[in-house]
Design an enzyme around this catalytic site. Structure first.
Site, mmCIF file in Angstrom:
data_model
loop_
_atom_site.group_PDB
_atom_site.id
_atom_site.type_symbol
_atom_site.label_atom_id
_atom_site.label_comp_id
_atom_site.label_asym_id
_atom_site.label_seq_id
_atom_site.Cartn_x
_atom_site.Cartn_y
_atom_site.Cartn_z
ATOM 1 N N LYS A 144 0.816 -1.218 0.000
ATOM 2 C CA LYS A 144 0.000 0.000 0.000
ATOM 3 C C LYS A 144 0.850 1.269 0.000
ATOM 4 O O LYS A 144 0.362 2.341 -0.339
ATOM 5 C CB LYS A 144 -0.933 0.003 1.224
ATOM 6 C CG LYS A 144 -2.021 -1.053 1.162
ATOM 7 C CD LYS A 144 -2.980 -0.901 2.327
ATOM 8 C CE LYS A 144 -4.140 -1.888 2.220
ATOM 9 N NZ LYS A 144 -5.112 -1.726 3.330
ATOM 10 N N GLU A 145 2.090 1.134 0.421
ATOM 11 C CA GLU A 145 3.019 2.266 0.459
ATOM 12 C C GLU A 145 4.233 1.897 -0.387
ATOM 13 O O GLU A 145 5.161 1.254 0.115
ATOM 14 C CB GLU A 145 3.422 2.571 1.906
ATOM 15 C CG GLU A 145 2.234 2.957 2.770
ATOM 16 C CD GLU A 145 2.553 3.012 4.262
ATOM 17 O OE1 GLU A 145 1.895 3.772 4.972
ATOM 18 O OE2 GLU A 145 3.459 2.271 4.705
ATOM 19 N N ASP A 181 7.008 -1.114 10.121
ATOM 20 C CA ASP A 181 6.067 -1.825 10.979
ATOM 21 C C ASP A 181 5.529 -3.088 10.324
ATOM 22 O O ASP A 181 4.820 -3.858 10.966
ATOM 23 C CB ASP A 181 4.913 -0.896 11.379
ATOM 24 C CG ASP A 181 4.734 -0.839 12.883
ATOM 25 O OD1 ASP A 181 5.709 -1.110 13.607
ATOM 26 O OD2 ASP A 181 3.626 -0.537 13.343
ATOM 27 N N SER A 204 -0.942 11.716 16.429
ATOM 28 C CA SER A 204 -0.314 13.036 16.413
ATOM 29 C C SER A 204 -1.273 14.125 16.893
ATOM 30 O O SER A 204 -0.907 14.978 17.709
ATOM 31 C CB SER A 204 0.197 13.355 15.008
ATOM 32 O OG SER A 204 1.202 12.451 14.630
#
Length: 698
Positions: free
Chosen positions: A99-100, A129, A436
């Site tokens: 996906k990335e 991860d 965040s």
């Protein structure tokens, strides 16, 4: 040279906004006086009143952003003495190479390595991860290419330090009027970059490498050690690969857990007082970004209480006809400037420079936990606890590289945080998946401040979503997480009010409850067309003075929004697109986000991390650039949207026919007008629905 920054109050904008607040408030009060004076007019009337109360509530929260907007600027960041600059760590997080895209991740890594910052004071950490063999293999090759790239950028003071961007057509203007040595070196580094890309592409095609491993031990590998830079060689920063331990059935706390692991690992290897967090698809576009941030962090007036410097998220692939509002103009060009005039903006998910000690304590006592309960707060690693003290170099002196790496494996273990304050009072909190935003909120509540810098040249550039499904999934994730905070014990209305200013609390309350737009639009989207179809008037008749109050609220809102869009450098078309996507988001993503938060609250569902797909499909990109909506894969979101659009279309013509027959034009004027306005906004959606229907029949 001492760093210099300015903060300028936007007086005209603030004055106009305050006058508008008074004017609009009077109109809203008139509307509710009329509504409650005629409250016995039936259930439809009551529902409309409730919807308008919801909208008025959110509008009231929004005014806090408009109260004191400021603009900041820095001067002479490139002239700061390198000896003055503190250490800086860069944290880049990735989770799934499917996906990335790993090439995008490596571009981000290499651009960070090439920042205009002393190499001995800079360290780059990649958190994988997913524990993917592909990512670990490719980052080693990225380090090899990175040495050539960093040397080339430093030698010729290259302004665009992401290799993919530099060698694209966007940077043709930078590669002119150079001497032959430059051209030869450029050709050489370009050939190395092309070879690197081919290597990555070939490695990505191996299905045994392009995987996610969810059952694995921790792995910390120093890809390049800056201490081994030889005399006369290119000085490249420390580069570290980190894959924390993962075990099935164990809660790893998504990105917050990954960054907390990086905090511990980096505490032993570089222990810089500041760190930059970047999304894996967001590269460093301006090499002076770190120096610009230090103009604030090194300011003696700001430094004691300054937690972070936030940059806007800007995307290189948003078109002029930004139908999904991927640039989030309202947030980064209006709301963040408004919060900056209070005690600072909310922390975005990327592009912020954060003081490490802000995550360990309060401005007036940053070492309270370290002094009173070090093991309970920070875990059992004595070496890591020693790194938190004032004499870090003395504490770590005598430890070999192998000993440090062995300790980092322990710090990256999934059980290390057990029975500690990690995730509660130390590091990023685990109470919200929007790590965040929630972290920034808690920092403000502890007394820290932040600043917002929107420079002319974007410091970071990323890739925006270009289809309906990804855009709505992202909004749904944000809505669910923020509503969860709003209805928790940390609600801005209870927890924040006693800790930060009322205005800043209202800003956070807006973020927490903006998902309630779904309530307003759902009621209006059903009750308004149904009443039109039945011939039931919900507004004052044409010619009635009370209609001016409703019309005034409608026009006042549109003009306020138009002013903000135009004053931020955008066009009328952008304003129209924002109006449309606001409605679409509200009745799709916000609605499902609201339901998701409610189900999480009562325990029916468990909150889970949803990774946004950052791989760009060329067909979807082509549709987006043409201004066409892409509904592929977004069936869940399209159901309420299509039902309401079709219902509004049917009710408009049905209501118009009924009005003509009964000749009650004055009674139904306002409803017909609103229905027509919504149809005009919905036209591109109806066009795409018709196109898909025709394609399905062919």
């Amino acid at each position: 040279m001492s760093p210099h920054n300015t903060c300028t109050l936007q007086i005209t904008r603030a004055l106009l906004s305050r006058l508008h607040i008074l004017f609009h408030s009077a109109l809203v009060a008139s509307v509710f006086y009329y509504r409650f004076s005629n409250f016995s007019s039936g259930p439809a009337w009551a529902l409309m009143t409730f919807a308008e109360l919801t909208l008025a509530f959110i509008w009231a929260l929004t005014q806090a952003f408009r109260w004191r907007p400021v603009v900041r600027a820095v001067f002479g960041p490139e002239e700061i003495d390198p000896a003055q600059l503190p250490g800086l760590d860069v944290f880049i997080c990735t989770a799934d190479p499917r996906k990335e895209p790993v090439m995008e991740v490596m571009n981000s890594v290499v651009s960070a390595l090439a920042l205009d910052y002393p190499a001995e004071k800079l360290a780059v950490y990649l958190s994988d991860d997913g524990g993917s063999p592909l990512t670990r293999e490719v980052i080693r090759e990225a380090a090899v290419f990175g040495k050539y790239w960093v040397g080339f950028c430093g030698k010729y003071n290259v302004k665009t330090r992401c290799p993919e961007a530099y060698f694209s057509s966007f940077c043709d203007g930078e590669r002119v009027d150079h001497n032959q040595d430059y051209l030869n070196d450029e050709l050489s580094v370009k050939s190395k970059f092309e070879a690197f890309k081919k290597y990555v592409q070939k490695a990505s095609e191996d299905a045994t490498k392009c995987i996610v491993v969810n059952d694995r031990p921790s792995c910390v590998e120093i890809i390049h050690d800056s201490k081994q830079n030889g005399e006369g060689e290119v000085k490249m920063p420390l580069l570290v690969y980190v894959a924390r331990e993962k075990r099935p059935g164990f809660n790893h706390h998504a990105k917050a857990g990954a960054i907390n692991t990086l905090l511990r690992v980096s505490g032993l290897l570089s222990n810089s007082p500041f760190f930059l967090v970047l999304d894996c698809d967001m590269y460093c576009n301006d090499p002076t970004s770190a120096r610009q941030a230090m103009c604030f962090h090194l300011d003696p007036k700001l430094a004691p209480s300054l937690a972070f410097v936030q940059y806007p998220q800007i995307f290189y692939n948003t078109s002029k006809n930004d139908i999904y509002d991927g640039q989030a103009r309202a947030a980064f060009k209006t709301k963040y400037q408004g919060m900056d005039g209070l005690r600072g903006p909310v922390m975005s998910g990327t592009g912020y420079f954060l003081k490490r000690k802000a995550l360990y304590g309060k401005p007036h006592d940053q070492d309270e936990l370290l002094r009173e309960q070090p093991t309970k707060a920070f875990g059992s690693s004595k070496i890591f606890i020693a790194s938190l003290g004032e004499n870090t170099c003395v504490a770590l002196k005598g430890l070999s590289k192998d000993e440090l790496l062995q300790e980092t494996q322990k710090l990256a273990a999934c059980t290390y945080e057990s029975n500690t304050l990690w995730g509660s009072e130390v590091g990023y909190s685990y109470d919200c998946l929007l790590e965040s935003t929630y972290c920034g909120y808690l920092l403000h509540c502890k007394g820290w401040i932040s600043v917002y810098l929107y420079p002319k040249k974007p410091c970071f550039l990323g890739c925006a979503t270009v289809d309906m499904n990804d855009a709505m999934l992202q909004i749904m994730k944000w809505t669910s997480g923020l509503i969860g905070v709003g209805i928790s014990k940390f609600s801005p209305f209870t927890y924040a009010m006693s800790r930060i200013s009322i205005m800043q609390s209202l800003c956070y309350a807006y973020f927490a409850f903006s998902g309630l737009f779904a309530v307003f639009f759902l009621i209006y989207g059903v009750v308004l067309p149904y009443s039109l179809l039945q011939g039931v008037p919900l507004f004052p008749k044409a010619g009635d003075p009370w209609l001016l109050a409703f019309a005034g609220v409608f026009i006042s809102s549109l003009l306020q929004h138009l002013y903000e869009v135009l004053s931020s450098g955008e066009t009328v078309k952008a304003w129209w697109n924002e109006q449309r996507i606001w409605i679409i988001k509200s009745i799709t993503a916000c609605l499902f986000g609201l339901l998701d938060a409610m189900l999480n609250k009562i325990g029916v569902l468990k909150a889970s991390f949803r990774l946004t797909n950052k791989a760009v499909d060329k067909q979807k990109l082509d549709k987006y650039e043409k201004g066409r909506f892409d509904f592929q894969g977004a069936q869940m979101f399209m159901v309420p949207l299509m039902i309401l659009v079709v219902f509004n279309l049917v009710s408009f013509f049905g209501g118009l026919r009924r009005t003509v027959i009964h000749k009650n034009y004055e009674d139904m004027f306002a409803q017909l007008f609103l229905s027509l306005f919504i149809l005009a906004l919905s036209y591109p959606i109806m066009e795409e629905i018709v196109r898909k229907a025709r394609k399905g029949r062919s």
